[in-house]
Design a protein around this motif. Structure first.
Motif, PDB file in Angstrom:
ATOM      1  N   TRP A 145      16.867  40.471  29.031  1.00 35.29           N
ATOM      2  CA  TRP A 145      18.242  40.116  29.384  1.00 35.29           C
ATOM      3  C   TRP A 145      18.632  38.747  28.872  1.00 35.29           C
ATOM      4  O   TRP A 145      19.796  38.512  28.524  1.00 35.29           O
ATOM      5  CB  TRP A 145      18.474  40.237  30.891  1.00 35.29           C
ATOM      6  CG  TRP A 145      18.420  41.666  31.302  1.00 35.29           C
ATOM      7  CD1 TRP A 145      17.488  42.253  32.094  1.00 35.29           C
ATOM      8  CD2 TRP A 145      19.319  42.708  30.898  1.00 35.29           C
ATOM      9  NE1 TRP A 145      17.757  43.594  32.205  1.00 35.29           N
ATOM     10  CE2 TRP A 145      18.864  43.898  31.484  1.00 35.29           C
ATOM     11  CE3 TRP A 145      20.449  42.751  30.086  1.00 35.29           C
ATOM     12  CZ2 TRP A 145      19.511  45.126  31.305  1.00 35.29           C
ATOM     13  CZ3 TRP A 145      21.090  43.963  29.903  1.00 35.29           C
ATOM     14  CH2 TRP A 145      20.611  45.129  30.502  1.00 35.29           C
ATOM     15  N   GLY A 190      27.024  42.728  36.990  1.00 29.57           N
ATOM     16  CA  GLY A 190      27.902  43.908  36.806  1.00 29.57           C
ATOM     17  C   GLY A 190      28.034  44.388  35.376  1.00 29.57           C
ATOM     18  O   GLY A 190      28.737  45.355  35.104  1.00 29.57           O
ATOM     19  N   HIS A 191      27.388  43.671  34.439  1.00 34.43           N
ATOM     20  CA  HIS A 191      27.323  44.117  33.049  1.00 34.43           C
ATOM     21  C   HIS A 191      28.709  44.230  32.412  1.00 34.43           C
ATOM     22  O   HIS A 191      29.537  43.357  32.617  1.00 34.43           O
ATOM     23  CB  HIS A 191      26.543  45.432  33.007  1.00 34.43           C
ATOM     24  CG  HIS A 191      26.051  45.778  31.649  1.00 34.43           C
ATOM     25  ND1 HIS A 191      25.340  44.903  30.883  1.00 34.43           N
ATOM     26  CD2 HIS A 191      26.181  46.907  30.906  1.00 34.43           C
ATOM     27  CE1 HIS A 191      25.039  45.478  29.722  1.00 34.43           C
ATOM     28  NE2 HIS A 191      25.551  46.692  29.724  1.00 34.43           N
ATOM     29  N   VAL A 211      29.824  39.188  38.315  1.00 33.63           N
ATOM     30  CA  VAL A 211      29.031  38.011  37.933  1.00 33.63           C
ATOM     31  C   VAL A 211      27.947  38.459  36.963  1.00 33.63           C
ATOM     32  O   VAL A 211      27.179  39.386  37.264  1.00 33.63           O
ATOM     33  CB  VAL A 211      28.372  37.350  39.167  1.00 33.63           C
ATOM     34  CG1 VAL A 211      27.535  36.148  38.745  1.00 33.63           C
ATOM     35  CG2 VAL A 211      29.417  36.930  40.187  1.00 33.63           C
ATOM     36  N   VAL A 216      27.867  39.001  28.174  1.00 30.62           N
ATOM     37  CA  VAL A 216      28.230  40.249  28.843  1.00 30.62           C
ATOM     38  C   VAL A 216      29.577  40.085  29.546  1.00 30.62           C
ATOM     39  O   VAL A 216      30.407  40.996  29.544  1.00 30.62           O
ATOM     40  CB  VAL A 216      27.111  40.643  29.837  1.00 30.62           C
ATOM     41  CG1 VAL A 216      27.475  41.888  30.580  1.00 30.62           C
ATOM     42  CG2 VAL A 216      25.802  40.836  29.107  1.00 30.62           C
ATOM     43  N   SER A 239      24.585  33.110  37.389  1.00 30.05           N
ATOM     44  CA  SER A 239      23.266  33.741  37.464  1.00 30.05           C
ATOM     45  C   SER A 239      23.009  34.178  38.900  1.00 30.05           C
ATOM     46  O   SER A 239      23.343  33.440  39.841  1.00 30.05           O
ATOM     47  CB  SER A 239      22.184  32.754  37.046  1.00 30.05           C
ATOM     48  OG  SER A 239      20.915  33.285  37.362  1.00 30.05           O
ATOM     49  N   SER A 254      23.721  46.982  41.518  1.00 33.98           N
ATOM     50  CA  SER A 254      23.489  48.302  40.909  1.00 33.98           C
ATOM     51  C   SER A 254      22.523  48.154  39.744  1.00 33.98           C
ATOM     52  O   SER A 254      22.822  47.437  38.771  1.00 33.98           O
ATOM     53  CB  SER A 254      24.827  48.889  40.429  1.00 33.98           C
ATOM     54  OG  SER A 254      24.589  49.925  39.504  1.00 33.98           O
ATOM     55  N   ASP A 259      14.571  45.475  37.209  1.00 34.66           N
ATOM     56  CA  ASP A 259      14.228  44.630  36.064  1.00 34.66           C
ATOM     57  C   ASP A 259      13.396  43.418  36.449  1.00 34.66           C
ATOM     58  O   ASP A 259      13.063  42.605  35.590  1.00 34.66           O
ATOM     59  CB  ASP A 259      15.509  44.092  35.393  1.00 34.66           C
ATOM     60  CG  ASP A 259      16.327  45.192  34.747  1.00 34.66           C
ATOM     61  OD1 ASP A 259      15.769  46.267  34.520  1.00 34.66           O
ATOM     62  OD2 ASP A 259      17.514  44.960  34.484  1.00 34.66           O
ATOM     63  N   ARG A 335      19.052  57.377  41.883  1.00 35.69           N
ATOM     64  CA  ARG A 335      19.644  56.282  42.669  1.00 35.69           C
ATOM     65  C   ARG A 335      19.155  56.276  44.106  1.00 35.69           C
ATOM     66  O   ARG A 335      18.959  57.347  44.691  1.00 35.69           O
ATOM     67  CB  ARG A 335      21.175  56.432  42.758  1.00 35.69           C
ATOM     68  CG  ARG A 335      21.913  56.154  41.492  1.00 35.69           C
ATOM     69  CD  ARG A 335      22.162  54.677  41.282  1.00 35.69           C
ATOM     70  NE  ARG A 335      22.752  54.489  39.974  1.00 35.69           N
ATOM     71  CZ  ARG A 335      23.049  53.319  39.444  1.00 35.69           C
ATOM     72  NH1 ARG A 335      22.813  52.209  40.086  1.00 35.69           N
ATOM     73  NH2 ARG A 335      23.565  53.238  38.251  1.00 35.69           N
TER      74      ARG A 335
HETATM   75  C1  LIG Z   1      20.385  47.031  33.968  1.00 39.36           C
HETATM   76  S1  LIG Z   1      21.823  46.052  33.821  1.00 39.36           S
HETATM   77  C2  LIG Z   1      22.707  46.664  35.205  1.00 39.36           C
HETATM   78  C3  LIG Z   1      24.146  46.586  34.968  1.00 39.36           C
HETATM   79  C4  LIG Z   1      25.078  47.221  35.997  1.00 39.36           C
HETATM   80  N1  LIG Z   1      24.971  46.622  37.302  1.00 39.36           N
HETATM   81  C5  LIG Z   1      24.925  48.727  36.051  1.00 39.36           C
HETATM   82  O1  LIG Z   1      24.771  49.281  37.118  1.00 39.36           O
HETATM   83  O2  LIG Z   1      24.960  49.354  34.985  1.00 39.36           O
HETATM   84  C6  LIG Z   1      21.320  44.437  34.346  1.00 39.36           C
HETATM   85  C7  LIG Z   1      22.406  43.379  34.245  1.00 39.36           C
HETATM   86  O3  LIG Z   1      21.921  42.157  34.799  1.00 39.36           O
HETATM   87  C8  LIG Z   1      22.417  41.086  34.011  1.00 39.36           C
HETATM   88  N2  LIG Z   1      21.621  39.886  34.240  1.00 39.36           N
HETATM   89  C9  LIG Z   1      20.383  39.612  33.778  1.00 39.36           C
HETATM   90  N3  LIG Z   1      19.966  38.424  34.211  1.00 39.36           N
HETATM   91  C10 LIG Z   1      20.969  37.935  34.977  1.00 39.36           C
HETATM   92  C11 LIG Z   1      21.135  36.752  35.749  1.00 39.36           C
HETATM   93  N4  LIG Z   1      20.170  35.818  35.811  1.00 39.36           N
HETATM   94  N5  LIG Z   1      22.284  36.584  36.431  1.00 39.36           N
HETATM   95  C12 LIG Z   1      23.276  37.513  36.382  1.00 39.36           C
HETATM   96  N6  LIG Z   1      23.176  38.669  35.661  1.00 39.36           N
HETATM   97  C13 LIG Z   1      22.031  38.865  34.986  1.00 39.36           C
HETATM   98  C14 LIG Z   1      22.339  41.604  32.613  1.00 39.36           C
HETATM   99  O4  LIG Z   1      23.120  40.839  31.709  1.00 39.36           O
HETATM  100  C15 LIG Z   1      22.828  43.046  32.816  1.00 39.36           C
HETATM  101  O5  LIG Z   1      24.207  43.119  32.666  1.00 39.36           O
END
Ligand SMILES: C[S@@+](CC[C@H](N)C(=O)[O-])C[C@H]1O[C@@H](n2cnc3c(N)ncnc32)[C@H](O)[C@@H]1O
Length: 345
Positions: A145, A190-191, A211, A216, A239, A254, A259, A335
């Motif tokens: 990520w 939220g991607h 956030v 992204v 973050s 979600s 991860d 889920r």
């Molecule tokens: C597997 S995706 C899930 C996205 C979305 N919530 C969904 O359900 O499809 C993980 C998300 O976490 C974000 N992410 C990773 N590290 C992060 C951090 N430290 N703070 C905020 N978002 C983060 C990534 O950029 C990515 O958009």
């Protein structure tokens, strides 16, 4: 050099069928050459070329004598052809290496791209099997990520890959929870905004804050604008290891915790609990990775920790973060829906 000579004189290479098959399966040169072709945009250069190798080397920033060897090898494996005058052309098999081919896989295979880089780290799979650490981290010094957020192009690559829309059974999130009572939601990590936008469209009274990390968030902002949701949905850079916007009704996680390690997952949940205090809820919509597909699971494990957690394990992590279970929703094949409230004011 000596290694090559020794290998070529190796009875395994010269003899036994199974040995040969295995050596073929373990071969790294062919995939590396295909990815070099993708990275250097060789198909496009060959298509535009007058046949002058020096000129093509200049355009691709390569050494002509080595580019020639690479092209000859790509002819050997059927991606390019070479006519009697030495002019190269593209075969049907090589056509998806063209940038604008309808079936183009060029960007996906480029080692300068997000997915190509993640694939390249797979050479460290043994490290992952030994230690549990994703070889992506061991190879590049940071996780998948962080890489997504390193370059805007990487975030775009992910957006294209996600154009499938409501994937991973998002419908369960939209339908199983009582959103009609919710005024405000923070979509944590939220991607690209697909889920939050759909939530806002189906619930006209709902306001949302997404956030996520920098690149992204840019993609999400464009999505909210395109869907005329700017007045109700915003995307902010932040973050989930830092304090989150406070006072929302629901903090949605979600497909996030899979991860991260247990310690990191507790930290993320604690940030949500702190921001939700005292009346908010934390809604976990965790993904369950399909365990039956070992290929996918190995790839994911090599790229990110992605532990598959039982509901009881998720509840235990939430309790460590100061949350108590208030609702247990459906647990589908992909889920687990769980709602929590902060235990401490
Ligand atoms: C597997 S995706 C899930 C996205 C979305 N919530 C969904 O359900 O499809 C993980 C998300 O976490 C974000 N992410 C990773 N590290 C992060 C951090 N430290 N703070 C905020 N978002 C983060 C990534 O950029 C990515 O958009």
């Amino acid at each position: 050099m000596f290694g090559v000579v020794i290998r070529m004189g190796n009875p395994v290479m010269d003899g036994g069928t199974a040995g040969r098959t295995l050596m073929g399966m373990a071969d790294l040169l062919r995939p590396s050459a295909v990815r070099a072709a993708a990275t250097l945009r060789l198909a496009d250069h060959v298509a535009a070329s007058s046949g002058n190798l020096e000129e093509m080397a200049e355009r691709t920033g390569t050494r002509p004598e080595l580019l020639d060897v690479l092209l000859r090898y790509l002819v050997d494996i059927g991606l390019f052809r070479r006519d009697a005058s030495g002019q190269y052309g593209i075969t049907d098999l090589g056509t998806p290496l063209l940038e604008n081919s309808p079936e183009s896989v060029r960007r996906h295979l480029s080692v300068d791209g997000l997915f190509g880089r993640a694939d390249a780290a797979l050479i460290g799979l043994t490290h992952t099997i030994r230690t549990g650490e994703p070889c992506h981290v061991a190879t590049f010094g940071h996780g998948y990520w962080e890489a997504v957020n390193e370059s805007p192009e990487f975030a775009e690559a992910l957006q294209h890959a996600d154009e499938s829309g409501l994937s991973w059974d998002m419908e369960t999130i939209l339908e199983s929870y009582n959103w009609s009572d919710v005024d405000s939601v923070v979509d944590v990590g939220g991607h690209n905004g697909t889920l939050l936008a759909e939530l806002a469209l189906r619930n006209p009274g709902l306001r949302g804050t997404l956030v996520d990390l920098t690149n992204v968030v840019e993609v999400a902002r464009r999505k909210f604008s395109a869907q005329r949701l700017d007045d109700r949905c915003e995307a902010v850079v932040g973050s989930f290891f830092e304090p989150l916007p406070t006072g929302a009704d629901v903090y949605l996680l979600s497909a996030i915790l899979a991860d991260w390690s247990d310690e990191q997952a507790v930290e993320i949940l604690r940030r949500c609990a702190e921001a939700a205090n005292p009346h908010g809820r934390v809604l976990l919509a965790e993904v369950n990775m399909p365990m039956h597909d070992a290929y996918l699971e190995l790839w994911i494990r090599a790229t990110m920790p992605a532990p598959v957690r039982e509901v009881s394990e998720l509840v235990a992590l939430a309790e460590r973060a100061g949350l108590r279970l208030t609702w247990e929703g459906p647990v589908t094949q992909v889920r687990s829906m769980l709602e929590f409230a902060p235990t401490t004011p």
